[in-house]
Design an enzyme around this catalytic site. Sequence first.
Site, short mmCIF file in Angstrom:
data_model
loop_
_atom_site.label_atom_id
_atom_site.label_comp_id
_atom_site.label_asym_id
_atom_site.label_seq_id
_atom_site.Cartn_x
_atom_site.Cartn_y
_atom_site.Cartn_z
N LYS A 163 -6.82 -3.59 5.28
CA LYS A 163 -6.65 -2.45 6.19
C LYS A 163 -6.62 -1.12 5.44
O LYS A 163 -7.26 -0.16 5.86
CB LYS A 163 -5.35 -2.60 7.02
CG LYS A 163 -5.31 -3.85 7.88
CD LYS A 163 -4.08 -3.86 8.78
CE LYS A 163 -2.75 -3.96 8.05
NZ LYS A 163 -2.51 -5.25 7.37
N ARG B 69 3.25 -3.13 14.86
CA ARG B 69 3.44 -4.48 14.33
C ARG B 69 4.28 -5.35 15.26
O ARG B 69 4.53 -6.52 14.94
CB ARG B 69 4.15 -4.38 12.99
CG ARG B 69 3.24 -4.62 11.77
CD ARG B 69 4.08 -4.39 10.54
NE ARG B 69 3.61 -4.97 9.34
CZ ARG B 69 2.95 -4.30 8.39
NH1 ARG B 69 2.61 -3.05 8.58
NH2 ARG B 69 2.64 -4.90 7.28
N ARG C 192 -3.21 -8.44 -5.94
CA ARG C 192 -2.82 -7.02 -5.78
C ARG C 192 -1.46 -6.78 -6.44
O ARG C 192 -1.22 -5.72 -7.02
CB ARG C 192 -2.77 -6.68 -4.28
CG ARG C 192 -2.55 -5.19 -4.01
CD ARG C 192 -2.79 -4.83 -2.55
NE ARG C 192 -1.71 -5.27 -1.68
CZ ARG C 192 -1.73 -5.14 -0.35
NH1 ARG C 192 -2.77 -4.63 0.26
NH2 ARG C 192 -0.71 -5.55 0.38
N ARG D 170 2.90 -3.55 -6.70
CA ARG D 170 3.69 -3.51 -5.47
C ARG D 170 4.67 -4.68 -5.45
O ARG D 170 4.25 -5.85 -5.51
CB ARG D 170 2.74 -3.61 -4.26
CG ARG D 170 2.81 -2.40 -3.37
CD ARG D 170 1.89 -2.55 -2.21
NE ARG D 170 2.50 -3.27 -1.11
CZ ARG D 170 2.00 -3.29 0.11
NH1 ARG D 170 0.89 -2.65 0.38
NH2 ARG D 170 2.60 -3.95 1.07
N ARG E 16 5.90 -12.59 4.54
CA ARG E 16 5.15 -11.55 5.25
C ARG E 16 4.06 -12.16 6.12
O ARG E 16 3.81 -11.69 7.23
CB ARG E 16 4.57 -10.53 4.26
CG ARG E 16 5.66 -9.58 3.78
CD ARG E 16 5.30 -8.92 2.48
NE ARG E 16 4.14 -8.07 2.62
CZ ARG E 16 3.27 -7.84 1.65
NH1 ARG E 16 3.42 -8.41 0.47
NH2 ARG E 16 2.26 -7.04 1.86
P1 AMP Z 1 2.14 -2.64 4.60
O1 AMP Z 1 1.92 -1.62 3.53
O2 AMP Z 1 1.53 -2.27 5.91
O3 AMP Z 1 1.76 -4.03 4.15
O4 AMP Z 1 3.72 -2.68 4.86
C1 AMP Z 1 4.63 -3.03 3.84
C2 AMP Z 1 6.00 -3.31 4.46
O5 AMP Z 1 6.48 -2.14 5.11
C3 AMP Z 1 6.04 -4.39 5.52
O6 AMP Z 1 6.14 -5.70 4.97
C4 AMP Z 1 7.28 -4.00 6.32
O7 AMP Z 1 8.45 -4.35 5.62
C5 AMP Z 1 7.19 -2.48 6.30
N1 AMP Z 1 6.39 -1.98 7.46
C6 AMP Z 1 5.19 -1.34 7.42
N2 AMP Z 1 4.76 -1.03 8.65
C7 AMP Z 1 5.72 -1.49 9.51
C8 AMP Z 1 5.85 -1.49 10.92
N3 AMP Z 1 4.91 -0.97 11.73
N4 AMP Z 1 6.97 -2.05 11.45
C9 AMP Z 1 7.93 -2.57 10.67
N5 AMP Z 1 7.85 -2.63 9.33
C10 AMP Z 1 6.77 -2.08 8.74
#
Ligand code: AMP
Length: 192
Positions: free
Chosen positions: A14, A89, A128, A134, A146
Amino acid sequence: MLNIVLFGPPGAGKGTQSTRLVERYKLVHLSTGDIFRANIKGGTELGVLAKSYMDQGQLVPDEVTIRMLESEASKTPDAPGYIFDGFPRTPAQAEALDRYLNGKETGITMMLALEVEEEELRKRLLLRGKDSGRADDQDPAVVQKRIDVYRNETEPVRDYYMAQNKYTGIDGIGSIDEIFDRLCAAIDGYKA
Ligand code: AMP
């Protein structure tokens, strides 16, 4: 406005594709994961709270996430459109986003959902973790958590947009260019 929800499990691509789409269609990129990470880096109260969930592979609570997203979106009132990456989400987030956009007399144009099978996601995320450092990509247990959270809490968001006839599935396997072309074809097909 062209408002796109770029959807898909963690590791689907994404972020990579958002960067390219933003350039091609001149949209504003809103990634809740990026905003949380910027807050962690900046040592804000929100960052401290978000980190406690992110480190465990869990979702940050809806209320906090929705408030943050709305405040971020309101900084760009003249945006020609948005790419929402990693948001919504949960169905509650999707409803809140609809309410927010409806209040601005606009709405979600389409959901583009990148489809990648689980074994490939695990491989990509752990790779990654090595490359980007990360934290939530480095521990296989957190990566699995996740993926599980995605299946249990986030997948219903797809049904939400399907019910509105806004869902398009995109094969997320292939080169970055190939996947980008598929996304553009879906967007251009809609606009045509
Ligand atoms: P991402 O970078 O989108 O993979 O997000 C990394 C982490 O941030 C996720 O595993 C969640 O802990 C938190 N996170 C990101 N976006 C959301 C969301 N829309 N709702 C809740 N937690 C989020």
